[in-house]
Design a protein around this motif. Structure first.
Motif, mmCIF file in Angstrom:
data_model
loop_
_atom_site.group_PDB
_atom_site.id
_atom_site.type_symbol
_atom_site.label_atom_id
_atom_site.label_comp_id
_atom_site.label_asym_id
_atom_site.label_seq_id
_atom_site.Cartn_x
_atom_site.Cartn_y
_atom_site.Cartn_z
ATOM 1 N N LEU A 164 72.599 59.625 60.355
ATOM 2 C CA LEU A 164 72.692 59.372 58.982
ATOM 3 C C LEU A 164 74.024 58.589 58.482
ATOM 4 C CD1 LEU A 164 71.564 62.556 57.118
ATOM 5 C CD2 LEU A 164 70.278 60.453 57.356
ATOM 6 N N ALA A 165 75.229 58.997 59.331
ATOM 7 C CA ALA A 165 76.523 58.365 59.250
ATOM 8 C C ALA A 165 76.405 56.888 59.517
ATOM 9 C CB ALA A 165 77.555 59.113 59.949
ATOM 10 N N THR A 166 75.750 56.760 60.933
ATOM 11 C CA THR A 166 75.549 55.375 61.381
ATOM 12 C C THR A 166 74.790 54.671 60.178
ATOM 13 O OG1 THR A 166 75.976 56.206 63.651
ATOM 14 C CG2 THR A 166 74.773 54.055 63.250
ATOM 15 N N THR A 167 73.747 55.159 59.853
ATOM 16 C CA THR A 167 72.809 54.404 59.063
ATOM 17 C C THR A 167 73.783 53.997 57.642
ATOM 18 O OG1 THR A 167 70.705 55.471 59.688
ATOM 19 C CG2 THR A 167 70.712 54.379 57.678
ATOM 20 N N GLY A 168 74.304 54.922 57.225
ATOM 21 C CA GLY A 168 75.155 54.619 55.875
ATOM 22 C C GLY A 168 76.049 53.596 56.230
ATOM 23 N N ARG A 169 76.731 53.580 57.474
ATOM 24 C CA ARG A 169 77.721 52.621 57.650
ATOM 25 C C ARG A 169 77.226 51.147 57.852
ATOM 26 N NH1 ARG A 169 80.044 56.884 60.974
ATOM 27 N NH2 ARG A 169 78.970 55.717 62.690
ATOM 28 N N ARG A 171 74.436 50.435 56.401
ATOM 29 C CA ARG A 171 74.002 49.594 55.182
ATOM 30 C C ARG A 171 75.166 49.122 54.208
ATOM 31 N NH1 ARG A 171 71.899 50.733 49.895
ATOM 32 N NH2 ARG A 171 70.256 48.947 49.245
ATOM 33 N N GLN A 172 76.198 49.861 54.424
ATOM 34 C CA GLN A 172 77.667 49.839 53.467
ATOM 35 C C GLN A 172 78.043 48.153 54.097
ATOM 36 O OE1 GLN A 172 78.494 51.144 50.883
ATOM 37 N NE2 GLN A 172 80.015 49.475 50.718
ATOM 38 N N TRP A 200 68.890 45.441 48.914
ATOM 39 C CA TRP A 200 69.562 45.515 47.558
ATOM 40 C C TRP A 200 68.714 44.712 46.630
ATOM 41 C CZ3 TRP A 200 72.697 41.940 44.597
ATOM 42 C CH2 TRP A 200 73.486 42.513 43.578
#
Length: 392
Positions: A164-169, A171-172, A200
């Motif tokens: 989840l953290a990797t995916t969030g990073r 996409r960010q 987006w």
């Protein structure tokens, strides 16, 4: 109540009879099937999810985990110098990452582990008892089973969180790339490609907002989740740039209320591909010390757009006052400014300057002596209005 000390498999000291371990190992396929079937039946999140190739992969993973456990229970260290459970722990970690990618929560995953522990214990303990394992050994065996499940569960939870953290990073970073292209006037095709990669939703307008770094999190909490946050911009020196979608019209009031008392500056709403213009204005207002809403400072922004030109214009327009004593020149300048802005209404000028109307008359006579007929010349009046529009 003191926290429970997590069960550990390291240094357990258990060594099961080799014949019992061999019998349990021979039954691993049946145990794996029983485990997967119980999970499908009892965990709603896995209904239909473990059929086909995925179900077969899970069965293989269960067999790998149980095989590692039996190596541990038999006292074998295997080829891995740390623990024979290492491959199973790695598999559990990757399982957690896969579950995160599939959109399932850790609750479903941990429920599956609890069911797996129960079914596995029932199947293996039955075999152990049938092979003459003594009650005191069986207690240690049970403790080791659940310690092992604890370790696998923890590995899966870590994998889930990391994914989840990797995916969030990731996409960010993609969203930051969209912001970067918008701010650097990249070709529309390049911008659209970045938008598609980031997933987006394109808005109608974007509004550039400069926010102190300490206020970014609370500000974002009240903004659209589609708000873009630009990467580090050295020229902002302690501020962050947010690009807020569709904060135009009535929505601008809500945005300004969100930003109130945060030391922020909001540029104008612009068509989303033209947001660079909003950023430039917000940055210029911040550099000039103009707070909050740039729309409230349009006159000053226009007048200060070229500081050198404004200085030259002031010097030329106010040249008739240049030879006067500074105190006298200051009073006459203030009077002339008020006179122009109030369109010659003497009482209004007197009220603004806190002087008598006769004083205004006297000063205006002085100014007419200095300027002559030029005070009636529209071009001169325009220059004076612009030169005196911003207090020096």
């Amino acid at each position: 109540m003191p926290a429970r000390t997590p069960r550990r498999t390291a240094g357990h000291g258990l060594s099961l009879d080799p014949e019992a371990v061999a019998e349990m190992r021979s039954r691993l396929p049946q145990v794996a099937d029983a485990t997967v079937n119980a999970i499908i039946e009892e965990v709603p999140g896995y209904v239909g999810a473990l059929s086909g190739p995925m179900g077969e992969n899970i069965r293989n993973a269960v067999q790998l985990a149980l095989g590692g456990f039996l190596s541990l229970a038999s006292g074998r260290r295997g080829a891995d110098p740390r623990t024979p459970t290492a491959p199973a722990v790695e598999g559990a970690y990757q399982l957690g990452r896969g579950e995160a990618r599939s959109g399932r929560s850790t609750e479903a995953l941990l429920a599956a582990y609890r069911i797996g522990a129960r079914v596995s214990w029932r199947e293996m303990s039955t075999t152990a008892v049938a092979n003459g394992i003594q009650p005191e050994t069986l207690v240690d065996f049970a403790e080791l089973v659940f310690a092992y499940i604890d370790e696998l569960s923890a590995a899966s939870v870590a994998g889930h969180a990391d994914e989840l953290a990797t995916t969030g990073r990731v996409r960010q970073r993609m969203l930051e790339r969209v912001a970067h292209h918008l701010l650097t006037d990249s070709p529309t095709e390049t911008v659209m490609d970045a938008v598609e990669r980031a997933g987006w939703d394109v808005p109608t307008t974007l509004t550039a907002v400069l926010v102190p770094e300490s206020q970014v999190r609370p500000a974002l909490a009240s903004m659209s989740p589609a708000t873009l946050q630009a990467g580090d911009l050295p020229e902002l020196d302690g501020a962050a740039l947010l690009l807020v979608p569709d904060a135009h019209g009535r929505a601008r009031g809500a945005l300004l209320r969100t930003l109130a008392d945060r030391g922020s500056v909001a540029g104008p709403a612009r068509p989303w591909l033209d947001v660079r213009a909003s950023y430039d204005r917000a940055r210029r207002a911040r550099d000039l010390g103009l707070p909050d809403d740039t729309e409230a400072h349009l006159t000053e922004l226009v007048l200060r757009a070229d500081a050198g030109a404004l200085a030259d214009l002031r010097a030329r327009a106010l040249a008739p006052l240049a030879d006067l004593r500074p105190a006298t020149a200051e009073k006459l300048e203030a009077t002339l400014r008020s006179w122009l802005l109030h369109q010659g209404r003497r009482d209004d000028v007197a009220a603004e300057l806190f002087v008598h109307a006769q004083t205004v008359r006297y000063r205006m006579n002085q100014l007419r002596d200095l300027y002559g007929d030029r005070l009636d010349d529209p071009e001169t009046v325009l220059e004076l209005v612009v030169a005196l529009g911003v207090r020096g």
